[in-house]
Structures are given as C-alpha cells and as structure tokens.
Motif scaffolding. Structure first.
Motif, PDB file in Angstrom:
ATOM      1  N   LEU A 111       0.826  -1.209   0.000  1.00  0.00           N
ATOM      2  CA  LEU A 111       0.000   0.000   0.000  1.00  0.00           C
ATOM      3  C   LEU A 111       0.862   1.261   0.000  1.00  0.00           C
ATOM      4  CD1 LEU A 111      -2.928   1.050   0.147  1.00  0.00           C
ATOM      5  CD2 LEU A 111      -2.712   1.039   2.632  1.00  0.00           C
ATOM      6  N   TYR A 112       1.912   1.273   0.814  1.00  0.00           N
ATOM      7  CA  TYR A 112       2.780   2.449   0.901  1.00  0.00           C
ATOM      8  C   TYR A 112       3.637   2.610  -0.360  1.00  0.00           C
ATOM      9  CZ  TYR A 112       2.022   3.848   5.800  1.00  0.00           C
ATOM     10  OH  TYR A 112       1.498   4.328   6.971  1.00  0.00           O
ATOM     11  N   ASP A 113       4.143   1.482  -0.893  1.00  0.00           N
ATOM     12  CA  ASP A 113       5.067   1.552  -2.031  1.00  0.00           C
ATOM     13  C   ASP A 113       4.384   1.957  -3.324  1.00  0.00           C
ATOM     14  OD1 ASP A 113       6.905   0.717  -0.212  1.00  0.00           O
ATOM     15  OD2 ASP A 113       7.164  -1.290  -1.037  1.00  0.00           O
ATOM     16  N   LEU A 114       3.123   1.549  -3.512  1.00  0.00           N
ATOM     17  CA  LEU A 114       2.345   1.904  -4.716  1.00  0.00           C
ATOM     18  C   LEU A 114       3.050   1.478  -6.012  1.00  0.00           C
ATOM     19  CD1 LEU A 114       1.155   5.489  -3.672  1.00  0.00           C
ATOM     20  CD2 LEU A 114      -0.209   3.394  -3.673  1.00  0.00           C
ATOM     21  N   ALA A 115       3.894   0.441  -5.925  1.00  0.00           N
ATOM     22  CA  ALA A 115       4.645  -0.073  -7.095  1.00  0.00           C
ATOM     23  C   ALA A 115       5.501   1.012  -7.742  1.00  0.00           C
ATOM     24  CB  ALA A 115       3.683  -0.678  -8.118  1.00  0.00           C
ATOM     25  N   MET A 116       5.949   1.983  -6.953  1.00  0.00           N
ATOM     26  CA  MET A 116       6.693   3.106  -7.510  1.00  0.00           C
ATOM     27  C   MET A 116       8.151   2.773  -7.835  1.00  0.00           C
ATOM     28  SD  MET A 116       4.977   5.759  -8.185  1.00  0.00           S
ATOM     29  CE  MET A 116       3.233   6.124  -8.065  1.00  0.00           C
ATOM     30  N   ASP A 117       8.667   1.677  -7.276  1.00  0.00           N
ATOM     31  CA  ASP A 117      10.041   1.306  -7.634  1.00  0.00           C
ATOM     32  C   ASP A 117      10.093   0.842  -9.085  1.00  0.00           C
ATOM     33  OD1 ASP A 117       8.456  -0.849  -6.949  1.00  0.00           O
ATOM     34  OD2 ASP A 117      10.066  -1.981  -5.985  1.00  0.00           O
ATOM     35  N   LEU A 136       6.002  10.662  -0.516  1.00  0.00           N
ATOM     36  CA  LEU A 136       5.972  11.437   0.727  1.00  0.00           C
ATOM     37  C   LEU A 136       4.539  11.805   1.104  1.00  0.00           C
ATOM     38  CD1 LEU A 136       9.006  13.897   0.500  1.00  0.00           C
ATOM     39  CD2 LEU A 136       8.583  12.207   2.286  1.00  0.00           C
ATOM     40  N   VAL A 137       3.789  12.315   0.135  1.00  0.00           N
ATOM     41  CA  VAL A 137       2.405  12.731   0.401  1.00  0.00           C
ATOM     42  C   VAL A 137       1.536  11.526   0.753  1.00  0.00           C
ATOM     43  CG1 VAL A 137       0.334  13.768  -0.623  1.00  0.00           C
ATOM     44  CG2 VAL A 137       2.587  14.783  -1.061  1.00  0.00           C
ATOM     45  N   SER A 138       1.631  10.461  -0.050  1.00  0.00           N
ATOM     46  CA  SER A 138       0.771   9.290   0.165  1.00  0.00           C
ATOM     47  C   SER A 138       1.109   8.587   1.482  1.00  0.00           C
ATOM     48  CB  SER A 138       0.894   8.314  -1.003  1.00  0.00           C
ATOM     49  OG  SER A 138       2.223   7.841  -1.136  1.00  0.00           O
ATOM     50  N   LEU A 175      -3.756   8.292   8.832  1.00  0.00           N
ATOM     51  CA  LEU A 175      -4.989   7.486   8.914  1.00  0.00           C
ATOM     52  C   LEU A 175      -4.782   6.269   9.811  1.00  0.00           C
ATOM     53  CD1 LEU A 175      -6.197   7.584   5.183  1.00  0.00           C
ATOM     54  CD2 LEU A 175      -7.238   8.748   7.146  1.00  0.00           C
ATOM     55  N   LEU A 176      -3.622   5.639   9.692  1.00  0.00           N
ATOM     56  CA  LEU A 176      -3.329   4.463  10.515  1.00  0.00           C
ATOM     57  C   LEU A 176      -3.298   4.829  11.988  1.00  0.00           C
ATOM     58  CD1 LEU A 176      -2.491   1.499  10.862  1.00  0.00           C
ATOM     59  CD2 LEU A 176      -0.134   2.183  10.360  1.00  0.00           C
ATOM     60  N   ILE A 177      -2.671   5.953  12.309  1.00  0.00           N
ATOM     61  CA  ILE A 177      -2.597   6.388  13.711  1.00  0.00           C
ATOM     62  C   ILE A 177      -3.976   6.777  14.233  1.00  0.00           C
ATOM     63  CG2 ILE A 177      -1.682   8.191  15.228  1.00  0.00           C
ATOM     64  CD1 ILE A 177       0.865   8.142  13.443  1.00  0.00           C
ATOM     65  N   LEU A 178      -4.757   7.486  13.421  1.00  0.00           N
ATOM     66  CA  LEU A 178      -6.086   7.923  13.853  1.00  0.00           C
ATOM     67  C   LEU A 178      -7.036   6.751  14.080  1.00  0.00           C
ATOM     68  CD1 LEU A 178      -6.700  11.076  11.588  1.00  0.00           C
ATOM     69  CD2 LEU A 178      -6.216  11.029  14.048  1.00  0.00           C
ATOM     70  N   LEU A 235       6.857   1.593   8.150  1.00  0.00           N
ATOM     71  CA  LEU A 235       6.402   1.692   6.763  1.00  0.00           C
ATOM     72  C   LEU A 235       6.800   3.024   6.139  1.00  0.00           C
ATOM     73  CD1 LEU A 235       2.865   0.054   7.112  1.00  0.00           C
ATOM     74  CD2 LEU A 235       4.852  -0.898   5.937  1.00  0.00           C
ATOM     75  N   MET A 236       6.728   4.095   6.917  1.00  0.00           N
ATOM     76  CA  MET A 236       7.120   5.415   6.420  1.00  0.00           C
ATOM     77  C   MET A 236       8.607   5.432   6.063  1.00  0.00           C
ATOM     78  SD  MET A 236       5.682   8.552   6.162  1.00  0.00           S
ATOM     79  CE  MET A 236       6.233  10.230   5.865  1.00  0.00           C
ATOM     80  N   LEU A 237       9.439   4.886   6.948  1.00  0.00           N
ATOM     81  CA  LEU A 237      10.877   4.873   6.693  1.00  0.00           C
ATOM     82  C   LEU A 237      11.227   3.960   5.523  1.00  0.00           C
ATOM     83  CD1 LEU A 237      12.152   4.797  10.379  1.00  0.00           C
ATOM     84  CD2 LEU A 237      12.549   6.627   8.733  1.00  0.00           C
ATOM     85  N   ASP A 238      10.595   2.787   5.447  1.00  0.00           N
ATOM     86  CA  ASP A 238      10.850   1.876   4.323  1.00  0.00           C
ATOM     87  C   ASP A 238      10.508   2.535   2.990  1.00  0.00           C
ATOM     88  OD1 ASP A 238      11.840  -0.224   5.756  1.00  0.00           O
ATOM     89  OD2 ASP A 238       9.921  -1.249   5.989  1.00  0.00           O
ATOM     90  N   THR A 239       9.446   3.326   2.988  1.00  0.00           N
ATOM     91  CA  THR A 239       9.039   4.021   1.759  1.00  0.00           C
ATOM     92  C   THR A 239      10.074   5.055   1.350  1.00  0.00           C
ATOM     93  OG1 THR A 239       6.722   3.711   2.390  1.00  0.00           O
ATOM     94  CG2 THR A 239       7.186   5.331   0.671  1.00  0.00           C
ATOM     95  N   LEU A 240      10.631   5.774   2.330  1.00  0.00           N
ATOM     96  CA  LEU A 240      11.659   6.774   2.031  1.00  0.00           C
ATOM     97  C   LEU A 240      12.935   6.117   1.492  1.00  0.00           C
ATOM     98  CD1 LEU A 240      11.333   9.213   5.079  1.00  0.00           C
ATOM     99  CD2 LEU A 240      10.666   9.647   2.714  1.00  0.00           C
ATOM    100  N   LEU A 241      13.197   4.880   1.909  1.00  0.00           N
ATOM    101  CA  LEU A 241      14.405   4.179   1.467  1.00  0.00           C
ATOM    102  C   LEU A 241      14.260   3.593   0.068  1.00  0.00           C
ATOM    103  CD1 LEU A 241      15.266   2.199   4.737  1.00  0.00           C
ATOM    104  CD2 LEU A 241      16.571   4.089   3.767  1.00  0.00           C
TER     105      LEU A 241
END
Length: 494
Positions: A59-65, A89-91, A98-101, A126-132
């Motif tokens: 979900l976080y990666d959105l197949a962007m790699d 970053l935005v997604s 949303l996950l925290i809320l 998940l946020m950090l993995d996405t940035l990497l």
C-alpha cells in the motif's frame, strides 16, 4: 553484446549476494529474538511482520520502484526522482496519519487492543521503508551495485546490533521508555516485543543516513499530467503486487482467527503461530535460488524475444528450473531435521518443521508460474498476470476458510499449495494462447512426482532406521542423486 551480458551477470551475482546477506542477518536477528521471547509473545511479531507490515508495504510503495525504472530514462533521472518521491511522501504521510487515527478500530478488528502501540511502530517502519525505496532504486539505475550492497549490509547488521542491545541490555529499553515519558509524555513499559519493532526503526534510520546523498537536488514537484501518466502505469503493477502479497500473507493473517482455542492439545494457537511463522523462514534455502533466477530471467526473456531459437530456449529454461528446483527440494526434505536444529536451535520453535518442505514446494510452483507469466510480458498482456494473481488469492482465501478450522497450520500449507497450483495451471493455459511455448510435459510430471515423494521421504527415513542414521541418509541421498542424474542425461539427449 559480450560486455552487456557480463555486466548483467555481475549485477545479478551482487544482488544475489545482497539477498543472502540480508537473509543471513535476518536469521541472526531471529535467533536473538527467539532466544529471549517465548512463542506466545513471538507470535505477535510473526503476525505483524508477516501480515500487516507485509501488506502495508504494498500500500505504501504503490509499485513506484518499478515505475521509477520505467520512467527514469524517459523523464530524466532528477525529475523522475523528485516527482515519485513527492508522490510517496504525500501518500505515506496520509496513510500513516490514517493508521494512527484509526488504530483503536484496527486493534479491535484484529484482536490487538492490548497491543495498540505496535501499530504506531508499524506506521513509522512503513514510512521509513518508503523513504528508502527510491534511493535504493536510484543506486540500481546508476549501476552503483557495490554501494547498494554495502548499504543493505549496513542496514541488516544494524538490525542485529540494535536487536542485541535492546533485548539483552534491559537498561537500553528503560532509557527509551524514559525518553518517551520525558519528551512525549507517554508513560509506557517497554518489553521484548517493543525491542523488535524499535530495532527495525533504528536500522532503517541508519540506512537512511547513508542514503541521504541521493536526496541532493530533491524538491517537491507537483505536475498533475505527469502524475496521471505515472499513476496509470503503476496501477496495474500495484494490483498485481497486492494480490501476490495477499497470496503470501493470507494464511498467516487468518490463522489466529480461524483456529479454535483448544485445537492443539499441548500448545496454544499463538505458540503454533510463532512456530509456523518461524518454519516459513526456513524456506529461504529454496527461495534464495528462485529469487536469484528471477533477477536473471526477465532480461533473458526479453533479450531473446523474436529470435529464431527463442521458443527452444524458453522451453529449456523451464526444464532446467524444474529439474534443479525438484532436486534441491528433495535433498532439502531429507536433511530438514538437522538443518532445522542448526537454523532454529530453540526446540520450542520446531514443532511445525514437518510442514517446511510443502511450503518450499509452493514457492517452487510460484517460480514455475513466473516462468509461465513471461508469455504475458512478451505478448504485451500484463493484465492477465493481475487477474491470475487475484484468482490465486481467492482460492487461497476460500481454501484457508475451509481447512484452517479443521487442520490448523496444515490448512495454511494446503491453502498456499492450492493457490500456487491454480496460478500455475491458469498461467500455462492462458500463456499458451498469448505466446505458445512448446514446454516438455515430462518436466511438469517431474514436478508432480516430486510433490508425491515428499511424504514417503519421511516415512522411508523412519523405515530405514535399522540401517542406522548414517546409512539411511546415505541411501536416500544416493537414490535422489542417481534418479536426477538419469533424468538429466535423458533430457539432454532429447
């Protein structure tokens, strides 16, 4: 041409070494964790990492790699980097908020109300993995394979070091708990499970520090038209990745909900979940080879597209893959007892070892499907891959719902095999319509024979106890070696 192939081979070896190092470090971290945590506690780690975080990555990666590889040469490296990192970053920020809320609702739905803070850790991981993700992809584009390997190794080793410090030095956890109370006003008593999540977060931060130079020149870019083009391309890959990941995680995701509380006489279902999740990791002995094959296979398929001998080469590739995989699987099955004792020294985590060869067989079928799905890529019909993956998820889900309440962890095993077999059969018949490849039917019969031989191998080993452990193992190894040698010679003649 020779230099290109040589470079490809060198990169494939380096990426394979990277996978081996990461998996090896993962096993060291596993040993550290299972030595401290009891199975009832470690089942929470298995459930979060094996199900929720695994699905969250899709979900976080959105197949962007994959999208980055597709557009980096068309749009330019810096512009593609800027626009895709902006999207992520935005997604990821939206997903994390949303996950925290909605953590209380999610915790109630998953029966983890007592473990709500683990979902907050999950958002950070998940946020950090996405940035990497895109900096790692950028290193691959720039052919900086050695630096890629180094940073991956540093991240994996950092995970081991932080796991050791946090699990074996209680004062470190108390310092973190004090900092959370003093600076964030969050009174919390941290335990060994917290240590596993915090170690992952710290190892990701370490890797991010090494990859910061990749962000040089980055600025937020918002181009609606370009984003629509990128999003349209990524949508198909995202759906495929989602269903593929569902195939891997559904059995573990459903296990705790579907197994009755008193199903196992000597263990709780949480303890068996920890055992089964640990056993799943033993399949790395087979999956590492399959992953190495995948690194080399796709460029090979496209490099020979349109050539006169292409169909023959594709057929031979399938033969070689099945022959090698089945040979390794049977040897692995014969030696699973002592392999498990080495890789999982804690006997409390070895109650489901007998299921490992069948899980490895499911991975081999998926490797066969990967061969078959090349027909969709070569004929420009990638949507079939998405639909077949979706049907595989449906079969796994339905089979799991039927079998897990009756068979426990074996229901998970049979669900995985049934889903993989469905994908393999559909991949074969659909692929023959898109891009007919004259596969040798004998190779598929060998695959079936290998599956049927898994159970007798255990029985034979027990039956041959009168020979002694050494002679029985020697006899079984000799039978397997001679059988596959004769098959290989016969196929070579054909």
């Amino acid at each position: 041409m020779h230099n290109t192939v040589k470079t490809l081979g060198k990169e494939t070896i380096i990426y394979s070494i990277s996978n081996i190092i990461i998996r090896g470090c993962g096993y060291l971290a596993l040993l550290l964790q299972t030595n401290i945590l009891p199975p009832s506690a470690y089942s929470i780690v298995i459930e979060f990492y094996g199900s929720y975080i695994a699905l969250g990555h899709v979900l976080y990666d959105l197949a962007m790699d994959m999208t980055y590889f597709r557009f980096v040469h068309r749009l330019g490296k810096q512009h593609t980097f800027n626009i895709i990192v902006t999207i992520l970053l935005v997604s990821s920020l939206i997903f994390s908020i949303l996950l925290i809320l909605y953590t209380p609702q999610i915790a109630k739905l998953t029966n983890h109300l007592a473990h709500m803070r683990y979902f907050y850790y999950m958002a950070g991981i998940l946020m950090l993995d996405t940035l990497l993700m895109i900096p790692y992809a950028n290193l691959r584009v720039e052919k900086k394979t050695l630096w890629f390997l180094l940073v991956k190794a540093v991240q994996a080793c950092a995970g081991i070091i932080f796991s050791f410090i946090l699990l074996y030095c209680p004062v470190a956890l108390r310092c973190i708990a004090y900092g959370m109370y003093h600076y964030l006003h969050l009174p919390v008593h941290l335990n060994g499970i917290d240590a596993v999540f915090i170690a992952t977060i710290l190892s990701n931060i370490t890797a991010l520090a090494f990859l910061l130079p990749n962000f040089k020149g980055f600025h937020l870019v918002w181009n609606k038209r370009t984003m629509q083009t990128i999003g349209g391309y990524a949508a198909t890959s995202f759906c495929t990745m989602l269903f593929v990941r569902l195939n891997e995680t559904l059995p573990l995701l459903l296990f705790r909900k579907l197994v009755p509380n008193n199903f196992y006489s000597a263990h709780t279902k949480e303890e068996i979940l920890a055992n089964f999740g640990t056993a799943c990791k033993l399949t790395v002995c087979i999956t590492l080879g399959i992953q190495a094959f995948k690194h080399a296979a796709e460029p090979f398929f496209f490099a020979h597209l349109g050539r006169k001998e292409a169909l023959k080469l594709y057929r031979q590739t399938m033969h070689l893959f099945i022959l090698t995989s089945c040979f390794c699987l049977l040897l692995f099955s014969v030696n699973i007892d002592w392999v498990a004792k080495i890789l999982i020294p804690n006997p409390r985590y070895r109650h489901t070892i007998d299921a490992v060869p069948y899980l490895a067989f499911a991975h081999i079928i998926l490797g066969v499907y990967y061969n078959l799905s090349a027909a969709f890529k070569l004929s420009n019909h990638p949507r079939y891959n998405t639909w077949i993956s979706a049907l595989g998820s449906l079969v796994i889900g339905c089979t799991a719902l039927l079998l897990i309440p009756k068979l426990g962890h074996w229901g998970c095993v049979y669900a995985s095999i049934s889903g993989a077999a469905t994908m393999g059969l559909l991949g074969y018949y659909t692929g023959q319509k898109c891009y007919p490849i004259p596969y040798h039917k004998g190779s598929f019969l060998l695959l079936l024979g290998c599956f049927l031989a898994l159970h007798p191998i255990v029985l034979w080993r027990n039956t041959l106890t009168f020979l002694g452990a050494g002679w029985s193992y020697a006899l079984l190894h000799t039978i397997i070696l001679v059988t596959f040698y004769r098959i290989a010679i016969r196929w070579k003649k054909v």
